[in-house]
Design a protein around this motif. Structure first.
Motif, PDB file in Angstrom:
ATOM      1  N   ASN A  90     -27.908  25.014  27.875  1.00 59.63           N
ATOM      2  CA  ASN A  90     -27.150  24.107  28.734  1.00 59.63           C
ATOM      3  C   ASN A  90     -25.834  24.726  29.183  1.00 59.63           C
ATOM      4  O   ASN A  90     -25.415  24.624  30.334  1.00 59.63           O
ATOM      5  CB  ASN A  90     -26.875  22.828  27.938  1.00 59.63           C
ATOM      6  CG  ASN A  90     -26.826  21.636  28.841  1.00 59.63           C
ATOM      7  OD1 ASN A  90     -27.330  21.696  29.970  1.00 59.63           O
ATOM      8  ND2 ASN A  90     -26.208  20.572  28.372  1.00 59.63           N
ATOM      9  N   HIS A  91     -25.175  25.399  28.244  1.00 58.26           N
ATOM     10  CA  HIS A  91     -23.909  26.062  28.555  1.00 58.26           C
ATOM     11  C   HIS A  91     -24.119  27.163  29.589  1.00 58.26           C
ATOM     12  O   HIS A  91     -23.394  27.247  30.588  1.00 58.26           O
ATOM     13  CB  HIS A  91     -23.304  26.630  27.260  1.00 58.26           C
ATOM     14  CG  HIS A  91     -22.153  27.550  27.499  1.00 58.26           C
ATOM     15  ND1 HIS A  91     -22.230  28.897  27.281  1.00 58.26           N
ATOM     16  CD2 HIS A  91     -20.906  27.323  27.992  1.00 58.26           C
ATOM     17  CE1 HIS A  91     -21.076  29.461  27.606  1.00 58.26           C
ATOM     18  NE2 HIS A  91     -20.258  28.530  28.033  1.00 58.26           N
ATOM     19  N   ILE A  92     -25.164  27.975  29.381  1.00 55.57           N
ATOM     20  CA  ILE A  92     -25.418  29.097  30.307  1.00 55.57           C
ATOM     21  C   ILE A  92     -25.709  28.566  31.706  1.00 55.57           C
ATOM     22  O   ILE A  92     -25.175  29.049  32.711  1.00 55.57           O
ATOM     23  CB  ILE A  92     -26.589  29.965  29.781  1.00 55.57           C
ATOM     24  CG1 ILE A  92     -26.126  30.650  28.490  1.00 55.57           C
ATOM     25  CG2 ILE A  92     -27.060  30.993  30.806  1.00 55.57           C
ATOM     26  CD1 ILE A  92     -27.184  31.425  27.755  1.00 55.57           C
ATOM     27  N   ARG A  94     -24.786  25.651  33.075  1.00 52.86           N
ATOM     28  CA  ARG A  94     -23.590  25.069  33.705  1.00 52.86           C
ATOM     29  C   ARG A  94     -22.590  26.143  34.120  1.00 52.86           C
ATOM     30  O   ARG A  94     -21.944  26.075  35.148  1.00 52.86           O
ATOM     31  CB  ARG A  94     -22.885  24.116  32.732  1.00 52.86           C
ATOM     32  CG  ARG A  94     -23.483  22.751  32.685  1.00 52.86           C
ATOM     33  CD  ARG A  94     -24.108  22.464  33.963  1.00 52.86           C
ATOM     34  NE  ARG A  94     -24.467  21.094  34.198  1.00 52.86           N
ATOM     35  CZ  ARG A  94     -25.583  20.722  34.830  1.00 52.86           C
ATOM     36  NH1 ARG A  94     -26.452  21.625  35.235  1.00 52.86           N
ATOM     37  NH2 ARG A  94     -25.819  19.457  35.072  1.00 52.86           N
ATOM     38  N   ARG A  95     -22.474  27.155  33.294  1.00 51.14           N
ATOM     39  CA  ARG A  95     -21.525  28.241  33.575  1.00 51.14           C
ATOM     40  C   ARG A  95     -21.901  28.947  34.865  1.00 51.14           C
ATOM     41  O   ARG A  95     -21.051  29.284  35.681  1.00 51.14           O
ATOM     42  CB  ARG A  95     -21.572  29.218  32.407  1.00 51.14           C
ATOM     43  CG  ARG A  95     -20.229  29.776  32.067  1.00 51.14           C
ATOM     44  CD  ARG A  95     -20.361  30.759  30.960  1.00 51.14           C
ATOM     45  NE  ARG A  95     -19.721  31.982  31.386  1.00 51.14           N
ATOM     46  CZ  ARG A  95     -18.491  32.344  31.062  1.00 51.14           C
ATOM     47  NH1 ARG A  95     -17.764  31.610  30.273  1.00 51.14           N
ATOM     48  NH2 ARG A  95     -17.979  33.448  31.506  1.00 51.14           N
ATOM     49  N   LYS A  96     -23.213  29.146  35.017  1.00 57.90           N
ATOM     50  CA  LYS A  96     -23.701  29.842  36.216  1.00 57.90           C
ATOM     51  C   LYS A  96     -23.315  29.037  37.460  1.00 57.90           C
ATOM     52  O   LYS A  96     -22.832  29.583  38.445  1.00 57.90           O
ATOM     53  CB  LYS A  96     -25.236  29.940  36.105  1.00 57.90           C
ATOM     54  CG  LYS A  96     -25.821  31.079  36.887  1.00 57.90           C
ATOM     55  CD  LYS A  96     -27.242  31.319  36.426  1.00 57.90           C
ATOM     56  CE  LYS A  96     -28.079  31.817  37.568  1.00 57.90           C
ATOM     57  NZ  LYS A  96     -29.504  31.759  37.270  1.00 57.90           N
ATOM     58  N   ASP A 377     -16.592  34.007  27.592  1.00 59.23           N
ATOM     59  CA  ASP A 377     -15.269  34.514  27.969  1.00 59.23           C
ATOM     60  C   ASP A 377     -14.719  33.675  29.115  1.00 59.23           C
ATOM     61  O   ASP A 377     -15.421  32.824  29.674  1.00 59.23           O
ATOM     62  CB  ASP A 377     -15.309  36.021  28.291  1.00 59.23           C
ATOM     63  CG  ASP A 377     -15.876  36.312  29.654  1.00 59.23           C
ATOM     64  OD1 ASP A 377     -16.585  35.444  30.201  1.00 59.23           O
ATOM     65  OD2 ASP A 377     -15.626  37.398  30.189  1.00 59.23           O
ATOM     66  N   CYS A 378     -13.466  33.894  29.459  1.00 66.45           N
ATOM     67  CA  CYS A 378     -12.790  32.999  30.388  1.00 66.45           C
ATOM     68  C   CYS A 378     -13.448  33.005  31.768  1.00 66.45           C
ATOM     69  O   CYS A 378     -13.549  34.048  32.407  1.00 66.45           O
ATOM     70  CB  CYS A 378     -11.328  33.432  30.512  1.00 66.45           C
ATOM     71  SG  CYS A 378     -10.434  32.461  31.714  1.00 66.45           S
ATOM     72  N   LEU A 379     -13.866  31.822  32.197  1.00 68.92           N
ATOM     73  CA  LEU A 379     -14.533  31.709  33.502  1.00 68.92           C
ATOM     74  C   LEU A 379     -13.559  32.022  34.636  1.00 68.92           C
ATOM     75  O   LEU A 379     -13.947  32.516  35.687  1.00 68.92           O
ATOM     76  CB  LEU A 379     -15.052  30.277  33.647  1.00 68.92           C
ATOM     77  CG  LEU A 379     -15.956  29.972  34.820  1.00 68.92           C
ATOM     78  CD1 LEU A 379     -17.318  30.615  34.618  1.00 68.92           C
ATOM     79  CD2 LEU A 379     -16.131  28.473  34.999  1.00 68.92           C
TER      80      LEU A 379
END
Ligand code: HEM
Length: 434
Positions: A90-92, A94-96, A377-379
């Motif tokens: 889920n994190h991956i 959303r990050r994308k 790491d920082c987006l």
């Protein structure tokens, strides 16, 4: 296998109060126990570790041994859908989607607005002559974040800016929800902030306001299954971006201004580099890239005073590190600050020395982690580096400043590092010939 050395402190409260009140908390215990120790904060047994190997171990084992975790106060204030609280696939996913707003080609489009806001503030400070810089820089970074992330003008003067202040104050606090506690007040501010954000998002969705900013990219963004972000999620994600996008930068810029005032030799070299560029034209990305000494200075600022001092993770699978057991269910706190202060990695670590980052001497990746590393790491790190560099170049070209006497420059640590008295300076247009 033995647990790390250290003490879990008093029942329940553990070492929480010391952690919140003493900016030297980790340093003192590392001096006593070495690079790894145990304690208990926020009701959780926690292993503190520092150094390059610890950095690699903690930051590259997300989902394997660790998942992101925050103190209860932060969880409640960020909100359940916030990227920071997502884990695993889920994190991956959303990050994308969110990264679309921070790609290099999008960042180029942010430069003009960033430069205008910077110029406006520099002229304001020139008129003020003496100022307490930290709150001013906070308004500045909030205005930039407001404009580029959600398209609002002078964000620091709006209700949003006002509620943010109280919200931030409760982020790392004891999560007692009462009207007079920091946390209780911050929780109330969260409600008010979400209501404001909802107005902005709805206006954008209904097409009454358009904008080329992060919000429009988040609204039009789709994940791998073609789904868009719901209104509830948009609110939590925008809240996170506004917070992450200004609080840390304020700390970084304040440290830059302080360290340059304290190191006139570095200031002179930065100024000399700036003289190679035409003073009048708007700054371009190409020019910013050519400012290699300034780049070294900014990297050293974030080494010496990293705005985020440490990263918390929850242990999901028992593991071992440095010959000690790290039990499942415990917390791990990786010290960015303490790693940057390791004298084996950085000789004379307390000295401000931008030459540490000269091409020949550049440190190894996991020993320099102001923006974290690995999957989380920082987006916004390129956004942050762009804003810091643009601000630094413009201010050094046109202005000079000196520290006012009788002020406390000791650093407060929570939520981000800043001088206790807020950095009081005399500010004027520079008389140096260009
Ligand atoms: C000097 C400025 C900044 C510093 C030092 C900084 C530092 C960090 C650090 C250390 C993390 C990693 C936390 C972890 O591993 O748990 C992080 C994450 C993050 N940062 Fe930054 N940051 C800065 C500026 C920004 C800006 C300008 C934005 C957005 C506009 C931003 C957005 C984020 C987001 C969304 C995350 C969460 C990423 C994730 O969980 O996947 N940051 N930042």
């Amino acid at each position: 296998m033995a647990l790390p050395p250290g003490s879990l402190g008093l029942p329940l409260i553990g070492d929480t109060l010391n952690f919140l009140q003493d900016s030297q908390f980790a340093k003192k215990r590392h001096q006593q126990y070495g690079p790894i120790f145990k304690t208990s904060i926020f009701g959780q047994p926690t292993v503190f570790m520092r150094g390059e190997e610890a950095s690699l171990f903690v930051l590259t084992n997300d989902n394997q041994y660790f998942v992101a975790s925050f103190p209860a106060s932060m969880k409640a204030l960020l909100g359940p859908l916030s990227l920071s609280l997502q884990t695993g696939a889920n994190h991956i996913n959303r990050r994308k989607l969110m990264y679309q707003a921070f790609q290099p080609r999008v960042l180029v489009g942010y430069i003009g607005a960033m430069e205008n806001i910077t110029q406006r503030y520099l002229e304001k400070w020139e008129k003020m002559e003496t100022l307490t810089w930290y709150p001013e820089l906070k308004n500045y970074t909030f205005d930039v974040a407001g404009k580029l992330l959600v398209g609002i003008e002078n964000g620091s003067e709006t209700a949003l800016g006002h509620y943010f202040e109280t919200w931030c104050n409760g982020l790392v606090s004891i999560s007692l929800d009462l009207p007079w506690t920091k946390f209780g007040q911050a929780k109330n501010s969260r409600k008010l902030l979400l209501a404001e954000l909802e107005k902005i998002i709805r206006a954008r969705q209904e097409g009454t306001l358009s904008g080329k900013d992060a919000l429009s990219l988040l609204i039009s963004g789709r994940d791998d299954e073609g789904n868009s972000l719901s209104l509830e999620e948009l609110k939590d994600q925008v809240l996170l971006l506004l917070f992450a996008g200004h609080e840390t930068l304020t700390s970084g810029l304040t440290s830059f201004c302080l360290l340059l005032a304290q190191n006139p030799d570095v200031m002179a070299k930065v100024r000399a580099e700036q003289q190679q560029f035409p003073a009048t034209e708007p700054l371009t990305l190409e020019q910013l890239k050519q400012m290699t000494y300034l780049e070294q200075v900014l990297r050293e600022v974030l080494r010496l005073v990293p705005p985020v001092r440490g990263i918390f993770r929850k242990v999901i699978n028992a593991c071992e590190f440095g010959g000690y057991e790290i039990p499942k269910g415990w917390m791990v706190a990786f010290g960015i600050n303490q790693t940057h202060q390791d004298s084996q990695l950085y000789p004379e670590p307390e000295r401000f020395d931008p030459d540490r980052f000269s091409l020949e001497r550049s440190p190894k990746p996991f020993s320099y982690v102001p923006f974290g590393a690995g999957l989380r790491d920082c987006l916004g790190k390129e956004f942050a580096r762009l804003e810091m560099k643009l601000f630094a170049a413009k201010i050094v070209r046109e202005f000079e400043w000196e520290l006012l006497p009788d002020q406390d420059l000791n650093l407060l640590a929570i939520p981000t590092q800043r001088p206790r008295d807020g950095l009081r300076v005399k500010f004027r247009r520079t008389t140096m010939n260009r």
